[in-house]
Design a protein around this motif. Structure first.
Motif, PDB file in Angstrom:
ATOM      1  N   ILE A  38      38.218  29.885  27.847  1.00 44.94           N
ATOM      2  CA  ILE A  38      38.410  28.643  28.593  1.00 44.94           C
ATOM      3  C   ILE A  38      37.908  28.721  30.024  1.00 44.94           C
ATOM      4  O   ILE A  38      37.239  27.797  30.505  1.00 44.94           O
ATOM      5  CB  ILE A  38      39.903  28.227  28.565  1.00 44.94           C
ATOM      6  CG1 ILE A  38      40.389  28.090  27.123  1.00 44.94           C
ATOM      7  CG2 ILE A  38      40.121  26.938  29.346  1.00 44.94           C
ATOM      8  CD1 ILE A  38      39.616  27.116  26.271  1.00 44.94           C
ATOM      9  N   ARG A  39      38.208  29.802  30.728  1.00 43.96           N
ATOM     10  CA  ARG A  39      37.780  29.908  32.130  1.00 43.96           C
ATOM     11  C   ARG A  39      36.264  29.701  32.287  1.00 43.96           C
ATOM     12  O   ARG A  39      35.828  28.980  33.185  1.00 43.96           O
ATOM     13  CB  ARG A  39      38.202  31.239  32.746  1.00 43.96           C
ATOM     14  CG  ARG A  39      37.949  31.303  34.251  1.00 43.96           C
ATOM     15  CD  ARG A  39      38.275  32.668  34.854  1.00 43.96           C
ATOM     16  NE  ARG A  39      39.625  33.086  34.720  1.00 43.96           N
ATOM     17  CZ  ARG A  39      40.593  32.803  35.582  1.00 43.96           C
ATOM     18  NH1 ARG A  39      40.334  32.059  36.637  1.00 43.96           N
ATOM     19  NH2 ARG A  39      41.813  33.261  35.390  1.00 43.96           N
ATOM     20  N   PRO A  40      35.411  30.273  31.417  1.00 44.57           N
ATOM     21  CA  PRO A  40      33.969  30.020  31.566  1.00 44.57           C
ATOM     22  C   PRO A  40      33.601  28.535  31.415  1.00 44.57           C
ATOM     23  O   PRO A  40      32.716  28.049  32.118  1.00 44.57           O
ATOM     24  CB  PRO A  40      33.331  30.857  30.449  1.00 44.57           C
ATOM     25  CG  PRO A  40      34.323  31.916  30.141  1.00 44.57           C
ATOM     26  CD  PRO A  40      35.670  31.292  30.377  1.00 44.57           C
ATOM     27  N   ILE A  41      34.280  27.825  30.520  1.00 40.81           N
ATOM     28  CA  ILE A  41      34.003  26.392  30.345  1.00 40.81           C
ATOM     29  C   ILE A  41      34.385  25.636  31.610  1.00 40.81           C
ATOM     30  O   ILE A  41      33.609  24.828  32.126  1.00 40.81           O
ATOM     31  CB  ILE A  41      34.779  25.836  29.122  1.00 40.81           C
ATOM     32  CG1 ILE A  41      34.281  26.477  27.832  1.00 40.81           C
ATOM     33  CG2 ILE A  41      34.642  24.311  29.050  1.00 40.81           C
ATOM     34  CD1 ILE A  41      35.143  26.168  26.613  1.00 40.81           C
ATOM     35  N   ALA A 105      28.572  11.956  34.374  1.00 44.34           N
ATOM     36  CA  ALA A 105      27.161  12.016  33.974  1.00 44.34           C
ATOM     37  C   ALA A 105      26.258  12.429  35.131  1.00 44.34           C
ATOM     38  O   ALA A 105      25.272  13.142  34.927  1.00 44.34           O
ATOM     39  CB  ALA A 105      26.727  10.670  33.416  1.00 44.34           C
ATOM     40  N   GLN A 106      26.582  12.014  36.364  1.00 45.83           N
ATOM     41  CA  GLN A 106      25.710  12.322  37.502  1.00 45.83           C
ATOM     42  C   GLN A 106      25.668  13.827  37.824  1.00 45.83           C
ATOM     43  O   GLN A 106      24.775  14.275  38.520  1.00 45.83           O
ATOM     44  CB  GLN A 106      26.091  11.518  38.755  1.00 45.83           C
ATOM     45  CG  GLN A 106      27.457  11.800  39.314  1.00 45.83           C
ATOM     46  CD  GLN A 106      28.516  10.839  38.805  1.00 45.83           C
ATOM     47  OE1 GLN A 106      28.375  10.278  37.724  1.00 45.83           O
ATOM     48  NE2 GLN A 106      29.576  10.657  39.568  1.00 45.83           N
ATOM     49  N   THR A 107      26.599  14.608  37.283  1.00 44.74           N
ATOM     50  CA  THR A 107      26.562  16.051  37.517  1.00 44.74           C
ATOM     51  C   THR A 107      25.509  16.726  36.638  1.00 44.74           C
ATOM     52  O   THR A 107      25.109  17.855  36.913  1.00 44.74           O
ATOM     53  CB  THR A 107      27.927  16.710  37.229  1.00 44.74           C
ATOM     54  OG1 THR A 107      28.231  16.549  35.842  1.00 44.74           O
ATOM     55  CG2 THR A 107      29.017  16.123  38.101  1.00 44.74           C
ATOM     56  N   GLY A 108      25.094  16.032  35.566  1.00 46.76           N
ATOM     57  CA  GLY A 108      24.120  16.618  34.657  1.00 46.76           C
ATOM     58  C   GLY A 108      24.739  17.627  33.700  1.00 46.76           C
ATOM     59  O   GLY A 108      24.036  18.322  32.977  1.00 46.76           O
ATOM     60  N   LYS A 109      26.056  17.716  33.689  1.00 44.41           N
ATOM     61  CA  LYS A 109      26.743  18.668  32.814  1.00 44.41           C
ATOM     62  C   LYS A 109      27.457  17.906  31.705  1.00 44.41           C
ATOM     63  O   LYS A 109      27.895  16.777  31.896  1.00 44.41           O
ATOM     64  CB  LYS A 109      27.749  19.483  33.618  1.00 44.41           C
ATOM     65  CG  LYS A 109      27.083  20.314  34.681  1.00 44.41           C
ATOM     66  CD  LYS A 109      28.091  21.101  35.467  1.00 44.41           C
ATOM     67  CE  LYS A 109      27.352  21.902  36.533  1.00 44.41           C
ATOM     68  NZ  LYS A 109      28.220  22.785  37.254  1.00 44.41           N
ATOM     69  N   LYS A 110      27.549  18.552  30.546  1.00 44.05           N
ATOM     70  CA  LYS A 110      28.226  17.935  29.413  1.00 44.05           C
ATOM     71  C   LYS A 110      28.792  19.031  28.525  1.00 44.05           C
ATOM     72  O   LYS A 110      28.102  20.010  28.218  1.00 44.05           O
ATOM     73  CB  LYS A 110      27.244  17.070  28.626  1.00 44.05           C
ATOM     74  CG  LYS A 110      27.890  16.335  27.489  1.00 44.05           C
ATOM     75  CD  LYS A 110      26.930  15.402  26.792  1.00 44.05           C
ATOM     76  CE  LYS A 110      27.686  14.768  25.649  1.00 44.05           C
ATOM     77  NZ  LYS A 110      27.050  13.639  25.088  1.00 44.05           N
ATOM     78  N   LEU A 111      30.038  18.877  28.118  1.00 42.58           N
ATOM     79  CA  LEU A 111      30.652  19.846  27.229  1.00 42.58           C
ATOM     80  C   LEU A 111      30.164  19.616  25.811  1.00 42.58           C
ATOM     81  O   LEU A 111      29.989  18.478  25.373  1.00 42.58           O
ATOM     82  CB  LEU A 111      32.175  19.719  27.267  1.00 42.58           C
ATOM     83  CG  LEU A 111      32.905  20.559  28.316  1.00 42.58           C
ATOM     84  CD1 LEU A 111      32.613  20.061  29.702  1.00 42.58           C
ATOM     85  CD2 LEU A 111      34.388  20.576  28.056  1.00 42.58           C
ATOM     86  N   THR A 112      29.954  20.696  25.094  1.00 41.63           N
ATOM     87  CA  THR A 112      29.562  20.598  23.692  1.00 41.63           C
ATOM     88  C   THR A 112      30.787  20.285  22.845  1.00 41.63           C
ATOM     89  O   THR A 112      31.918  20.527  23.273  1.00 41.63           O
ATOM     90  CB  THR A 112      28.945  21.923  23.203  1.00 41.63           C
ATOM     91  OG1 THR A 112      29.964  22.928  23.215  1.00 41.63           O
ATOM     92  CG2 THR A 112      27.761  22.344  24.071  1.00 41.63           C
ATOM     93  N   PRO A 113      30.592  19.767  21.644  1.00 44.19           N
ATOM     94  CA  PRO A 113      31.743  19.531  20.762  1.00 44.19           C
ATOM     95  C   PRO A 113      32.546  20.822  20.512  1.00 44.19           C
ATOM     96  O   PRO A 113      33.772  20.772  20.416  1.00 44.19           O
ATOM     97  CB  PRO A 113      31.112  19.009  19.475  1.00 44.19           C
ATOM     98  CG  PRO A 113      29.835  18.360  19.922  1.00 44.19           C
ATOM     99  CD  PRO A 113      29.354  19.208  21.072  1.00 44.19           C
ATOM    100  N   ALA A 114      31.862  21.958  20.428  1.00 43.81           N
ATOM    101  CA  ALA A 114      32.564  23.230  20.213  1.00 43.81           C
ATOM    102  C   ALA A 114      33.442  23.574  21.417  1.00 43.81           C
ATOM    103  O   ALA A 114      34.559  24.079  21.248  1.00 43.81           O
ATOM    104  CB  ALA A 114      31.558  24.349  19.956  1.00 43.81           C
TER     105      ALA A 114
END
Length: 196
Positions: A38-41, A105-114
């Motif tokens: 979790i910490r890396p996410i 969205a403006q951060t350009g980051k998105k979590l994967t479903p996994a």
């Protein structure tokens, strides 16, 4: 050099196997560990706005510390152990609407479903928090019980034999002293031993 690399890979593999033996199971799922899973996410996707830098922190939410992550935020809670559907963090990372989705969205980051599933499972399993590994004192794991009490010569042998017995295997016979010294010398120097 090849033998040294092989030795390093072997040790890495041994450490990974030893770590997997200590993983407990909850409801048939492997236990999610905060530091490992979790910490890396959170660090990659959330700490920019909800981390240690007070000047950049948004919504007075701090996710890099347990107290901040579990704090009452005016009747809302970022993380409610055991209840992902009541946890604001899970709601925000898993929603489909763009408005309010985290990370924005403006951060350009998105979590994967996994990654989203991993966060949900961690919260379901009680959201057990761990301090940063550098501040956690090492703990010696209990020595596993084995059926063949005569084979182990040291503590490490108990762990190896326990896994072999779990897989229904038997240890190989001990190699001769000449073979052992040849393996050791080749691994350490890359050259065969001298006759002496």
């Amino acid at each position: 050099m090849k033998n040294r690399m092989h030795l390093l890979k072997t040790w890495r593999w041994t450490l990974l196997v030893a770590a997997s033996w200590t993983t407990s199971l909850v409801a048939g799922e492997p236990a999610v560990q905060f530091n490992r899973d979790i910490r890396p996410i959170l660090s990659e996707n959330c700490f920019t706005c909800h981390g240690p830098d007070a000047s950049k922190r948004k919504a007075k939410l701090r996710l890099d510390q347990k107290a901040g992550a579990l704090a009452d935020l005016g009747g809302r809670f970022a993380i409610v152990p055991g209840k992902p559907d009541e946890s604001t963090v899970y709601k925000r990372i898993s929603q489909t609407a763009a408005k309010g989705l985290m990370p924005p969205a403006q951060t350009g980051k998105k979590l994967t479903p996994a990654q989203i599933a991993k966060v949900r499972l961690w919260i379901e399993q009680g959201a057990q928090w761990q301090d940063h590994w550098a501040f956690v004192a090492p703990v010696t794991p209990p020595i596993p019980e084995v059926k063949n009490k005569a084979w182990p010569r040291n503590v490490v042998d108990h762990f190896i034999l326990a896994r072999l017995e779990q897989e229904g295997l038997q240890p190989s016979p001990e190699a001769s002293r000449e073979t052992l010294v040849r393996r050791l010398t080749l691994d350490l120097t890359g050259l065969p031993p001298t006759p002496a």
